[in-house]
Design a protein around this motif. Structure first.
Motif, mmCIF file in Angstrom:
data_model
loop_
_atom_site.group_PDB
_atom_site.id
_atom_site.type_symbol
_atom_site.label_atom_id
_atom_site.label_comp_id
_atom_site.label_asym_id
_atom_site.label_seq_id
_atom_site.Cartn_x
_atom_site.Cartn_y
_atom_site.Cartn_z
ATOM 1 N N UNK A 31 0.832 -1.201 0.000
ATOM 2 C CA UNK A 31 0.000 0.000 0.000
ATOM 3 C C UNK A 31 0.867 1.252 0.000
ATOM 4 N N UNK A 32 1.922 1.261 0.810
ATOM 5 C CA UNK A 32 2.839 2.403 0.830
ATOM 6 C C UNK A 32 3.434 2.641 -0.554
ATOM 7 N N UNK A 33 3.868 1.566 -1.207
ATOM 8 C CA UNK A 33 4.461 1.691 -2.540
ATOM 9 C C UNK A 33 3.438 2.171 -3.565
ATOM 10 N N UNK A 34 2.222 1.651 -3.485
ATOM 11 C CA UNK A 34 1.191 2.024 -4.453
ATOM 12 C C UNK A 34 0.829 3.501 -4.325
ATOM 13 N N UNK A 35 0.723 3.995 -3.105
ATOM 14 C CA UNK A 35 0.400 5.407 -2.902
ATOM 15 C C UNK A 35 1.565 6.279 -3.364
ATOM 16 N N UNK A 36 2.783 5.865 -3.050
ATOM 17 C CA UNK A 36 3.965 6.638 -3.452
ATOM 18 C C UNK A 36 4.119 6.679 -4.973
ATOM 19 N N UNK A 37 3.652 5.659 -5.656
ATOM 20 C CA UNK A 37 3.784 5.597 -7.111
ATOM 21 C C UNK A 37 2.797 6.517 -7.832
ATOM 22 N N UNK A 38 1.793 7.003 -7.124
ATOM 23 C CA UNK A 38 0.804 7.900 -7.741
ATOM 24 C C UNK A 38 1.379 9.303 -7.878
ATOM 25 N N UNK A 39 0.833 10.042 -8.828
ATOM 26 C CA UNK A 39 1.245 11.431 -9.035
ATOM 27 C C UNK A 39 0.366 12.332 -8.171
ATOM 28 N N UNK A 40 0.973 13.011 -7.217
ATOM 29 C CA UNK A 40 0.225 13.853 -6.286
ATOM 30 C C UNK A 40 0.481 15.340 -6.513
#
Length: 128
Positions: A31-40
């Motif tokens: 989950x940490x990796x998936x959120x970090x991989x998003x463009x914010x």
């Protein structure tokens, strides 16, 4: 005195067991990796949630199926495990969001959209 002590110990053991079971359903690191991989740090609003939300909902659906497959579980145990799973998901998301380096106002709006989609889908899966 011994009886009160045993009741307290059993209650604590039950709570810890429910928390442990709930944590088995969600992969915190993924989950940490998936959120970090998003463009914010985007400049436009999105009307679609991120893919990690769909993955989380799928994991919660699997968790609900596993818990529901044990039809002989009392309803309060199902609710407690579900509550602990949702609490773990929310703590994991706060952790993931806190690690982000760049986030625009549009990125925060996207987080809000993600949380609303997650909340809506989780409410449909929650035990009654």
């Amino acid at each position: 005195a011994l009886e009160r002590y045993m009741v307290r110990v059993c209650r604590e053991l039950r709570v810890r067991t429910h928390k442990t079971i709930a944590r088995l359903f969600i992969d915190h690191g993924a989950l940490l990796q998936a959120v970090a991989a998003c463009k914010w740090d985007k400049n436009e609003l999105s009307s679609r949630n991120h893919d990690y939300v769909d993955e989380l909902v799928a994991q919660l659906r699997d968790a609900a199926a596993v818990v529901g497959a044990h039809g002989d579980l009392p309803a309060h145990i199902e609710r407690n495990v579900w509550r602990e799973a949702m609490s773990y998901v929310m703590r994991s998301l706060v952790d993931a969001y806190a690690r982000l380096r760049k986030c625009t106002t549009e990125g925060r709006a996207s987080m809000s959209l993600d949380l609303n989609v997650l909340r809506t889908q989780a409410a449909k899966l929650a035990p009654s």
